[in-house]
Each structure stands twice: as C-alpha cells, then as structure tokens.
Write a protein that holds these residues in place. Structure first.
Motif, PDB file in Angstrom:
ATOM      1  N   SER A 390      51.291  44.780  61.020  1.00 19.96           N
ATOM      2  CA  SER A 390      49.893  44.398  61.219  1.00 19.96           C
ATOM      3  C   SER A 390      48.950  45.426  60.607  1.00 19.96           C
ATOM      4  CB  SER A 390      49.584  44.279  62.721  1.00 19.96           C
ATOM      5  OG  SER A 390      50.498  43.413  63.365  1.00 19.96           O
ATOM      6  N   ASN A 391      47.838  44.949  60.114  1.00 23.41           N
ATOM      7  CA  ASN A 391      46.774  45.862  59.718  1.00 23.41           C
ATOM      8  C   ASN A 391      45.424  45.205  59.927  1.00 23.41           C
ATOM      9  OD1 ASN A 391      45.391  44.957  57.119  1.00 23.41           O
ATOM     10  ND2 ASN A 391      47.542  44.763  56.541  1.00 23.41           N
ATOM     11  N   VAL A 392      44.401  46.021  60.093  1.00 28.16           N
ATOM     12  CA  VAL A 392      43.039  45.499  60.082  1.00 28.16           C
ATOM     13  C   VAL A 392      42.314  46.141  58.911  1.00 28.16           C
ATOM     14  CG1 VAL A 392      42.949  45.079  62.558  1.00 28.16           C
ATOM     15  CG2 VAL A 392      42.182  47.279  61.663  1.00 28.16           C
ATOM     16  N   GLN A 393      41.384  45.400  58.353  1.00 27.90           N
ATOM     17  CA  GLN A 393      40.597  45.894  57.228  1.00 27.90           C
ATOM     18  C   GLN A 393      39.163  46.123  57.698  1.00 27.90           C
ATOM     19  OE1 GLN A 393      41.629  42.702  54.450  1.00 27.90           O
ATOM     20  NE2 GLN A 393      42.840  44.177  53.296  1.00 27.90           N
ATOM     21  N   ILE A 394      38.701  47.352  57.527  1.00 24.21           N
ATOM     22  CA  ILE A 394      37.434  47.795  58.088  1.00 24.21           C
ATOM     23  C   ILE A 394      36.415  48.029  56.982  1.00 24.21           C
ATOM     24  CG2 ILE A 394      36.308  49.582  59.478  1.00 24.21           C
ATOM     25  CD1 ILE A 394      38.332  47.866  61.005  1.00 24.21           C
ATOM     26  N   SER A 395      35.211  47.557  57.197  1.00 23.35           N
ATOM     27  CA  SER A 395      34.110  47.814  56.274  1.00 23.35           C
ATOM     28  C   SER A 395      32.906  48.294  57.082  1.00 23.35           C
ATOM     29  CB  SER A 395      33.751  46.548  55.495  1.00 23.35           C
ATOM     30  OG  SER A 395      33.045  45.644  56.323  1.00 23.35           O
ATOM     31  N   GLN A 396      31.823  48.590  56.409  1.00 25.44           N
ATOM     32  CA  GLN A 396      30.595  48.972  57.101  1.00 25.44           C
ATOM     33  C   GLN A 396      30.018  47.823  57.922  1.00 25.44           C
ATOM     34  OE1 GLN A 396      28.204  50.411  53.837  1.00 25.44           O
ATOM     35  NE2 GLN A 396      28.883  52.537  54.120  1.00 25.44           N
ATOM     36  N   LYS A 397      30.481  46.613  57.660  1.00 18.79           N
ATOM     37  CA  LYS A 397      29.984  45.453  58.393  1.00 18.79           C
ATOM     38  C   LYS A 397      30.845  45.116  59.617  1.00 18.79           C
ATOM     39  CE  LYS A 397      28.067  43.506  54.146  1.00 18.79           C
ATOM     40  NZ  LYS A 397      28.032  42.355  53.223  1.00 18.79           N
ATOM     41  N   THR A 398      31.920  45.840  59.822  1.00 20.79           N
ATOM     42  CA  THR A 398      32.817  45.571  60.951  1.00 20.79           C
ATOM     43  C   THR A 398      32.130  45.928  62.268  1.00 20.79           C
ATOM     44  OG1 THR A 398      34.754  46.062  59.599  1.00 20.79           O
ATOM     45  CG2 THR A 398      35.039  46.124  61.990  1.00 20.79           C
ATOM     46  N   GLU A 400      31.498  47.437  65.827  1.00 16.11           N
ATOM     47  CA  GLU A 400      32.074  48.618  66.451  1.00 16.11           C
ATOM     48  C   GLU A 400      33.098  48.228  67.520  1.00 16.11           C
ATOM     49  OE1 GLU A 400      30.782  52.621  68.968  1.00 16.11           O
ATOM     50  OE2 GLU A 400      29.258  51.443  67.910  1.00 16.11           O
ATOM     51  N   ARG A 401      32.840  47.155  68.235  1.00 16.38           N
ATOM     52  CA  ARG A 401      33.789  46.707  69.262  1.00 16.38           C
ATOM     53  C   ARG A 401      35.154  46.410  68.666  1.00 16.38           C
ATOM     54  NH1 ARG A 401      34.057  40.849  71.270  1.00 16.38           N
ATOM     55  NH2 ARG A 401      35.796  40.887  72.744  1.00 16.38           N
ATOM     56  N   PHE A 402      35.169  45.756  67.512  1.00 18.96           N
ATOM     57  CA  PHE A 402      36.444  45.430  66.857  1.00 18.96           C
ATOM     58  C   PHE A 402      37.154  46.692  66.402  1.00 18.96           C
ATOM     59  CE2 PHE A 402      38.998  44.208  63.136  1.00 18.96           C
ATOM     60  CZ  PHE A 402      39.756  43.183  63.677  1.00 18.96           C
ATOM     61  N   LEU A 403      36.406  47.624  65.807  1.00 17.80           N
ATOM     62  CA  LEU A 403      36.995  48.877  65.355  1.00 17.80           C
ATOM     63  C   LEU A 403      37.590  49.650  66.525  1.00 17.80           C
ATOM     64  CD1 LEU A 403      37.578  51.072  63.274  1.00 17.80           C
ATOM     65  CD2 LEU A 403      35.204  51.852  63.541  1.00 17.80           C
ATOM     66  N   ARG A 404      36.866  49.734  67.616  1.00 17.52           N
ATOM     67  CA  ARG A 404      37.363  50.475  68.780  1.00 17.52           C
ATOM     68  C   ARG A 404      38.623  49.817  69.352  1.00 17.52           C
ATOM     69  NH1 ARG A 404      34.423  54.452  71.034  1.00 17.52           N
ATOM     70  NH2 ARG A 404      32.324  54.828  70.174  1.00 17.52           N
ATOM     71  N   LYS A 405      38.646  48.494  69.389  1.00 14.70           N
ATOM     72  CA  LYS A 405      39.832  47.795  69.891  1.00 14.70           C
ATOM     73  C   LYS A 405      41.029  48.054  68.991  1.00 14.70           C
ATOM     74  CE  LYS A 405      42.079  44.887  72.541  1.00 14.70           C
ATOM     75  NZ  LYS A 405      42.441  45.257  73.931  1.00 14.70           N
ATOM     76  N   ALA A 406      40.806  48.033  67.678  1.00 12.27           N
ATOM     77  CA  ALA A 406      41.897  48.302  66.739  1.00 12.27           C
ATOM     78  C   ALA A 406      42.415  49.727  66.891  1.00 12.27           C
ATOM     79  CB  ALA A 406      41.425  48.061  65.304  1.00 12.27           C
ATOM     80  N   LEU A 407      41.517  50.675  67.062  1.00 13.02           N
ATOM     81  CA  LEU A 407      41.930  52.066  67.243  1.00 13.02           C
ATOM     82  C   LEU A 407      42.682  52.251  68.557  1.00 13.02           C
ATOM     83  CD1 LEU A 407      38.693  53.856  65.985  1.00 13.02           C
ATOM     84  CD2 LEU A 407      40.932  53.870  64.864  1.00 13.02           C
ATOM     85  N   GLU A 408      42.241  51.564  69.577  1.00 13.95           N
ATOM     86  CA  GLU A 408      42.914  51.642  70.873  1.00 13.95           C
ATOM     87  C   GLU A 408      44.370  51.185  70.761  1.00 13.95           C
ATOM     88  OE1 GLU A 408      42.821  49.006  74.949  1.00 13.95           O
ATOM     89  OE2 GLU A 408      40.893  49.456  73.989  1.00 13.95           O
ATOM     90  N   ILE A 409      44.586  50.132  69.992  1.00 10.05           N
ATOM     91  CA  ILE A 409      45.953  49.622  69.812  1.00 10.05           C
ATOM     92  C   ILE A 409      46.746  50.547  68.893  1.00 10.05           C
ATOM     93  CG2 ILE A 409      47.320  47.694  68.908  1.00 10.05           C
ATOM     94  CD1 ILE A 409      44.937  45.884  69.660  1.00 10.05           C
ATOM     95  N   SER A 410      46.115  50.999  67.822  1.00 11.06           N
ATOM     96  CA  SER A 410      46.815  51.822  66.839  1.00 11.06           C
ATOM     97  C   SER A 410      47.349  53.113  67.450  1.00 11.06           C
ATOM     98  CB  SER A 410      45.873  52.146  65.677  1.00 11.06           C
ATOM     99  OG  SER A 410      46.521  52.908  64.693  1.00 11.06           O
ATOM    100  N   ARG A 411      46.589  53.732  68.336  1.00 10.63           N
ATOM    101  CA  ARG A 411      47.003  55.018  68.894  1.00 10.63           C
ATOM    102  C   ARG A 411      48.230  54.903  69.794  1.00 10.63           C
ATOM    103  NH1 ARG A 411      44.625  56.390  74.103  1.00 10.63           N
ATOM    104  NH2 ARG A 411      44.487  58.553  73.424  1.00 10.63           N
ATOM    105  N   LYS A 412      48.609  53.684  70.175  1.00 12.07           N
ATOM    106  CA  LYS A 412      49.780  53.511  71.041  1.00 12.07           C
ATOM    107  C   LYS A 412      51.087  53.616  70.269  1.00 12.07           C
ATOM    108  CE  LYS A 412      47.257  50.531  74.255  1.00 12.07           C
ATOM    109  NZ  LYS A 412      47.192  49.187  74.883  1.00 12.07           N
ATOM    110  N   GLY A 413      51.043  53.425  68.954  1.00  9.20           N
ATOM    111  CA  GLY A 413      52.233  53.641  68.142  1.00  9.20           C
ATOM    112  C   GLY A 413      53.155  52.447  68.082  1.00  9.20           C
ATOM    113  N   TRP A 414      54.356  52.571  68.658  1.00  8.36           N
ATOM    114  CA  TRP A 414      55.437  51.587  68.638  1.00  8.36           C
ATOM    115  C   TRP A 414      56.143  51.525  67.284  1.00  8.36           C
ATOM    116  CZ3 TRP A 414      51.018  48.003  70.077  1.00  8.36           C
ATOM    117  CH2 TRP A 414      50.579  48.256  71.370  1.00  8.36           C
TER     118      TRP A 414
END
Length: 429
Positions: A390-398, A400-414
């Motif tokens: 999985s990946n998310v693609q981030i731009s200046q138009k993303t 903030e809620r979506f970015l924070r949710k993606a970071l929250e998931i990413s930091r968990k690893g797996w």
C-alpha cells in the motif's frame, strides 16, 4: 515464550469489520498451506499441443488463454464475497512452463525448505517429469534465450554471479487504468472486431500482423467472459443444493454480480471490485508478471460507484468496507509464482508486490481524496496482511486529516505491510 505471547497479541489485534471477514482472514493466514498447482501447466500444454502450428503465435496465445478459462477448476469458498483464484484453491500457485520449466530439483527445494515453501506431491512430480518437462524443456523462453547466450555467460550464471529474473517472467510493475470500469469485455470484443473489419489489406503493409494480434485479443475477451459465466453457473448450482438460507441468498447474489461482470461494464460498487479482480486473475493467470499487476488509483475508480450506491440506498459504508476487506483477503490468497534455479533458492517471499495507490491528485489537478480513500486506509489498518502492498500519494492539496491518518498507520510497521508515503508537491491553485 515471549515471542509466542507477542505473536498471539498480534493475531488477537486482527479483527476485520465482521465475523465473515474474521473467518476468511483466519483461513487465509492460518488455514491454507502454500502448494504447487499443476493444473495451469497441464491445461496450457494441452492447448499448445492442440493449436501449435495451426495459427499465429498471438492467436495461439489467445486460444490457450480461452482454453485455460474454459477448463480450469473454479473455487468458491463459503462466505466469499469476491470470487476468483489463480489456482484451484487459495494459496495454490500455478507454474508457467512456457516461460521457464522447473526441474525436479526445483520441486524438491520448494517442498523441503522451512520457510517460503510450496508443498509438492508425488503426483505433481510425476506430471512435471512425464508431461511438462518433455514438452517444455526446449520450448520455454528461458531455454531459448540461454541457447543464444555465449558460453562465458553460462559459466558466470552457473557460478551464481547473476540470476535470471527477466528470463522467467513477463513485464511486471504494470498498473491498470480506468477503462475496465467504463466498458465490459463484451464491449472490448466488439471494439476489436470493428478494428479487424476496418483493416485495409491493399494499402496497409502491417494489416496481417494487426489482424493476428487483434484476433488473439478476441480470444482473451471471450475467455474473460466465459470465466464470469462459469462462476455465475457455479454459484447458482451451489445455491440449488444449499440448505442454509443465508448462504443460499449470498450465492445467488454472487451469481447476479457475475451475470454482469466481466462481460458488461460494472454498475455497482461490488460489481466494480469484482470487475477489477476478474481482470487481475486473468492477467496473472495468462502471464507470470511477477512483480506486480496493480489496480492503480483504486479509490478514484471506485468513488463514483460508491457515491451512487450510497445515494440510492444499495450500499452502506460498513458493507463497502466489508467488500474491500474481502478483496484484501483475495490478494493475500495469491502467492507469487515460484522461481527456478538459483533465483528460486534466493527468493524468500510469497508477495506478488501488488500495490494500492490512494489519495493521489485527479487528472484535473484537484485532490483525489474521498471517503473511499479513508475506507482503504481503514482496511489497511484492519487487515495487516502480507498483500497487497500500500501507498498514499501526498500533495499540498492533501487534507491534513488524511495525512495524519496515513502517518498513524505507517508508524505501526508490519513489515511488507507497512504503508509507504509518496510526496508529490503541487500548486495550491
């Protein structure tokens, strides 16, 4: 003991959004044994023996694909919402002898190693020895290429200086576009036939080659349509003999979905998911494209179906999430095809590296994040499966809620399941 407790805690953290998904997850992760399936190799050999020398290579490949779709075993497990496997059961990996023909030593390696193994039966070995190797050992692409390479290359290869990834698979890292959500394979078939009918053999020097390529494509379209029709018939036959009224109704729902896709363009969220999955199974059955056949901007392709179904009362958000989680399990049920020779001994993963892109910009430059994007993030977090990546693609138009949710998931690893984030800066205008 500490490791066992850690693993138990990890497994207990996997919930899914429904009892159905939890059962399917448990079966995929703990209830299925990775194994070799000889069915595709046998059917392909039968097709080539029947058609070789009677038609051009593109047409022969198309007819061989149709033969596979007509004769392959279909699997429809209880609680299924999305149907289709590369083999006759989950976690059964086909082989691709037209690309590279496994030796019996390869099969012994697959069967005996402790990790990333594929179980191989004595009957599998017999078929490989008596049917597959005699026909394919000199015809396989790998064998043909090796005959053209100099002796010095052969010595370096035998010494393990390099391996043969590109000789035992087709082009990988391929991403689908949105056409399969706008047209069905019946529509593609008619479009191709129009191209054939419009050929000018008097003035176009490439007309014959074009006709053969397009004729091969028509057989592929027919094969895809047949796959859907066979699944619809199987679901109805199972429903006719099913005593559980709930599962009987669900089987009839599967049949109704397969009546539409892949022959016709999808009309609903569920049909759109099934359309992609039939296409995924078709592509990865016809050719070993390890690494990766991926759905591309999946959230953007699914968004119109999701919005319309919600507005018209055909779907709830929870039902949409369950369908996506069922799709994730289907991805996880498809191990990457085993390699050959030195590459086989080096390979240490089941993943086929399919990648889900989420949250990218739309073609018009606006932000592509939708509620489907958030659903996909939730599914990633819930399922924690080896596949899909999985990946998310981030731009200046993303948002903030979506970015924070993606970071929250990413930091968990797996491990392989971790979420990668690709930043694409764009104008705020």
């Amino acid at each position: 003991m500490a490791t066992a407790l850690k693993e138990q805690k990890f497994v207990e953290g996997i919930r899914g959004c429904s009892d159905r998904i939890r059962r399917l997850w448990e079966e995929s992760v703990h209830g299925s044994v990775p194994s070799i399936s000889m069915e595709r190799a046998v059917l392909l050999t039968e097709a080539y023996q029947q058609y070789e020398g009677t038609c051009s290579i593109p047409v022969m490949r198309g007819k061989a694909f149709y033969y596979l779709m007509a004769h392959r075993t279909l699997y429809l497990g209880r609680d299924s919402l999305i149907v289709g496997e590369k083999g006759p059961r989950p976690w059964a990996a086909p082989t691709f002898p037209e690309l590279c023909c496994h030796t019996l030593e390869d099969f012994d390696t697959l069967n005996s190693r402790e990790r990333v193994f594929f179980k191989v039966t004595d009957e599998d070995k017999r078929i490989q020895r008596d049917v597959i190797i005699p026909y394919w050992k000199d015809r396989a692409m790998l064998a043909k290429m090796n005959r053209l390479l100099p002796q010095r290359w052969q010595k370096l290869f035998a010494a393990g200086m390099y391996t043969e990834f590109l000789q035992q698979r087709g082009p990988g890292h391929t991403v689908a576009d949105g056409k399969i959500y706008r047209k069905g394979y019946g529509d593609f078939l008619r479009d191709i036939q129009k191209q054939i009918d419009s050929l000018d053999f008097n003035n176009d020097l490439d007309a014959l080659e074009k006709r053969e390529e397009w004729e091969g494509m028509t057989w592929v379209c027919r094969g895809m349509i047949l796959l859907g029709k066979r699944y619809a018939a199987l679901a109805r036959d199972m429903a006719a003999h099913e005593k559980d009224p709930v599962w009987r109704r669900e089987l009839l729902d599967i049949a109704a979905v397969c009546d539409v896709v892949p022959e016709h363009r999808p009309q609903t969220f569920r049909q759109a998911i099934q359309m992609y999955w039939f296409t995924h199974i078709g592509v990865t059955t016809e050719m070993n494209n390890w690494d990766a056949y991926s759905p591309g901007k999946f959230d953007q392709y699914l968004e119109p179906f999701y919005d319309r179904d919600l507005a018209e009362g055909r779907l709830t958000r929870d039902q949409a999430k369950e369908l996506l989680e069922a799709l994730w399990i289907q991805f996880n049920n498809q191990p990457a095809p085993p390699k050959v020779g030195i590459t086989l001994k080096e390979s240490a993963t089941y993943t086929d590296f399919c990648n889900i892109n989420t949250g990218a910009l739309r073609p018009d430059g606006t932000c592509g994040v939708s509620d489907v994007s958030y659903l996909i993030l939730e599914v990633m977090d819930d399922m924690r499966l080896l596949q899909p990546s999985s990946n998310v693609q981030i731009s200046q138009k993303t948002p903030e809620r979506f970015l924070r949710k993606a970071l929250e998931i990413s930091r968990k690893g797996w491990g392989q399941r971790r979420l990668s984030i690709t930043a694409r800066l764009s104008s705020r205008n």
